[in-house]
Design a protein around this motif. Structure first.
Motif, PDB file in Angstrom:
ATOM      1  N   GLU A  15     -12.544 -57.407 -10.138  1.00  0.00           N
ATOM      2  CA  GLU A  15     -12.966 -58.457  -9.195  1.00  0.00           C
ATOM      3  C   GLU A  15     -13.490 -59.675  -9.938  1.00  0.00           C
ATOM      4  OE1 GLU A  15     -14.981 -57.037  -5.258  1.00  0.00           O
ATOM      5  OE2 GLU A  15     -15.547 -55.615  -6.836  1.00  0.00           O
TER       6      GLU A  15
ATOM      7  N   VAL B 137     -19.834 -54.692  -8.230  1.00  0.00           N
ATOM      8  CA  VAL B 137     -18.518 -55.312  -8.239  1.00  0.00           C
ATOM      9  C   VAL B 137     -17.791 -54.797  -9.476  1.00  0.00           C
ATOM     10  CG1 VAL B 137     -19.203 -57.372  -6.970  1.00  0.00           C
ATOM     11  CG2 VAL B 137     -19.410 -57.340  -9.454  1.00  0.00           C
TER      12      VAL B 137
ATOM     13  N   ARG C 231     -11.388 -62.918  -9.402  1.00  0.00           N
ATOM     14  CA  ARG C 231     -11.926 -63.709  -8.300  1.00  0.00           C
ATOM     15  C   ARG C 231     -13.113 -64.588  -8.697  1.00  0.00           C
ATOM     16  NH1 ARG C 231     -11.745 -60.610  -2.691  1.00  0.00           N
ATOM     17  NH2 ARG C 231     -11.315 -62.772  -2.082  1.00  0.00           N
TER      18      ARG C 231
ATOM     19  N   TYR D  68     -16.820 -64.939  -2.891  1.00  0.00           N
ATOM     20  CA  TYR D  68     -15.552 -65.230  -3.549  1.00  0.00           C
ATOM     21  C   TYR D  68     -14.840 -66.413  -2.880  1.00  0.00           C
ATOM     22  CZ  TYR D  68     -16.081 -60.524  -5.570  1.00  0.00           C
ATOM     23  OH  TYR D  68     -16.540 -59.418  -6.231  1.00  0.00           O
TER      24      TYR D  68
END
Length: 346
Positions: A230, A226, A234, A332
Motif C-alpha cells: 500500500e 498498512v 498509494r 490515499y
C-alpha cells in the motif's frame, strides 16, 4: 527518527502555495465551512506515523486547524534522544508545510522540551499560552485537542487555567490496554510509549482535571496497519509529499530490520485515528459513528502506567475498534488528489 531539517533545507522546497481554509486541489469545491476547530499536538521528530496524520488533517476541509504543536519525546528516546526534541518537532512541521506549499505557518508553535516535574507545577511554553488563548476564545464551534504523543502541554495548560477543561474535547493516542477489553502484545513495554513520555502529565489529565477524554489505547492504535505494498503503490507514487512520507517510514523499517526486529511488510500508522474521529464524523447525528467504543469512568493512572479504577469518576470513551477502511482510503484519495494538483502548472 524522522529526519530533522535545518532552515536552509526548509527554505529550499518549492511547491504550489495555498493557505489553511482553502482546498484548491479539489475540482469540486468542498461544501460549507469547517465543522470544528482542532489543536494538533504531536512529537513530530519521532515515529513518522505522525507525519501521515498531519498531512491527512491538512488535506481535510472539515476541520479548522487552529494550532499545530511540536511536543517533546522522553530523554534518550531512540527516535530523537534530545535535548530539544520539541524544537526539532517544530522544524519537522515547518518542513512538511514547506513541502506542501502551505504558507499558514502562524499556527505552528513549540511545546515544552521537558516533562512535568510534579502534578502541580506547569511547564511553561508558547504552546501552553496558545492552548489557553484558543480554548478561552469566544467561538461557538467545538474545539478538539488531538494528542498523538505525550500530554505535557495539555496538562500544563490545565494547571494554569483549569476552565479550559469545559471548553474542549480531548482525543489521545496512548495508554495500555484496559482489563476485560484487550491484552498486551508480546514483549510489550510495561508503560505504554506515549504515556512514558510524561506519566505525570497523564495523571494530571486523567485524574486532576475535568477534561473529557476519548482514548485510543495501544491495542487499538496497533490495529492501524498498512502494508508496504500500500505504501509503495498509494503513497510513494503520490508526488513529492508522498515520496517523503514513504521514505521516512521505510527508513524506520530498515533500521528495525537491522536491529533484528524485522523485516516486516506492515507499518502501524497509529496516529491516524485522530483524523478519523474528527474530520470523518458522520453528517447526521455527528459522531465517529463507524468506530466502536466503550463508555467507562475515567481511571487514575499509577506511576507504573497502569489504570486505577475510580467508579464515581467522570465518563470517558475507550475506543475498541476503529474504521481503518474509511480512514486509510480517505487518506490515499486525498493524497492522490493533492499530488495531481501540485504537479499541474499554476
Amino acid at each position: 527518527m524522522t529526519a530533522v531539517p535545518d532552515d536552509a533545507t526548509i527554505a529550499s522546497h518549492t511547491a504550489r502555495t495555498w493557505t489553511l481554509g482553502t482546498s484548491p486541489w479539489q475540482r469540486i469545491a468542498p461544501m460549507g465551512a469547517a465543522r470544528m476547530r482542532v489543536i494538533i499536538d504531536n512529537d513530530f521528530s519521532g515515529d513518522p506515523d505522525d507525519l501521515f496524520q498531519l498531512v491527512h488533517h491538512l488535506l481535510s476541509p472539515n476541520v479548522d486547524i487552529r494550532l499545530v504543536i511540536g511536543s517533546h519525546l522522553r530523554d534518550g528516546d531512540p527516535f530523537d534522544p534530545g535535548p530539544g526534541s520539541a524544537d526539532n518537532a517544530v522544524l519537522v512541521i515547518r518542513d512538511v508545510f514547506a513541502r506542501m506549499g502551505l504558507t499558514s505557518t502562524d499556527v505552528i508553535v513549540a511545546g515544552s522540551n521537558s516533562p512535568l516535574e510534579n502534578r502541580t507545577t506547569p511547564q511553561p511554553s508558547a504552546a501552553v499560552d496558545a492552548i489557553i488563548a484558543e480554548a478561552m476564545r469566544d467561538d461557538e464551534s467545538p474545539l478538539f485537542f488531538l494528542a498523538g504523543g505525550g500530554l505535557t502541554d495539555l496538562a500544563s495548560a490545565c494547571l494554569v487555567e483549569p476552565r479550559i477543561a469545559d471548553r474542549m474535547q480531548v482525543v489521545w493516542i496512548g495508554g495500555v490496554e484496559h482489563d476485560g477489553l484487550a491484552v498486551a502484545p508480546p514483549s510489550a513495554m510495561p508503560i505504554e510509549y506515549n504515556l512514558l513520555i510524561d506519566v505525570t502529565a497523564g495523571q494530571v489529565v486523567f485524574e486532576d482535571s475535568a477534561l473529557s477524554i476519548w482514548q485510543i489505547p495501544r491495542d487499538v492504535y496497533r490495529q492501524c496497519l498498512v502494508s508496504d505494498a500500500e505504501l509503495r503503490q498509494r503513497v510513494a507514487t503520490a508526488g513529492p509529499i508522498g515520496e517523503y512520507l514513504y521514505r521516512e517510514t521505510a527508513e524506520v523499517i530498515r533500521r528495525a530490520a537491522g536491529e533484528g526486529r524485522g523485516p516486516a511488510e506492515t507499518y502501524a500508522l497509529g496516529d491516524s485515528p485522530l483524523v478519523l474521529l474528527t474530520a470523518l464524523q458522520s453528517l447526521f447525528e455527528a459522531d465517529p459513528s463507524s468506530s466502536q467504543y466503550t463508555a467507562a469512568p475515567t481511571p487514575s493512572i499509577g506511576a507504573d502506567g497502569q489504570y486505577i479504577a475510580r467508579p464515581d469518576a467522570r465518563p470517558m470513551r475507550i475506543y475498541r475498534w476503529v474504521d481503518t477502511r474509511l480512514m486509510f482510503e480517505d487518506f490515499y484519495l486525498k493524497l492522490a488528489e493533492f499530488a495531481r494538483w501540485q504537479s499541474e502548472r499554476a
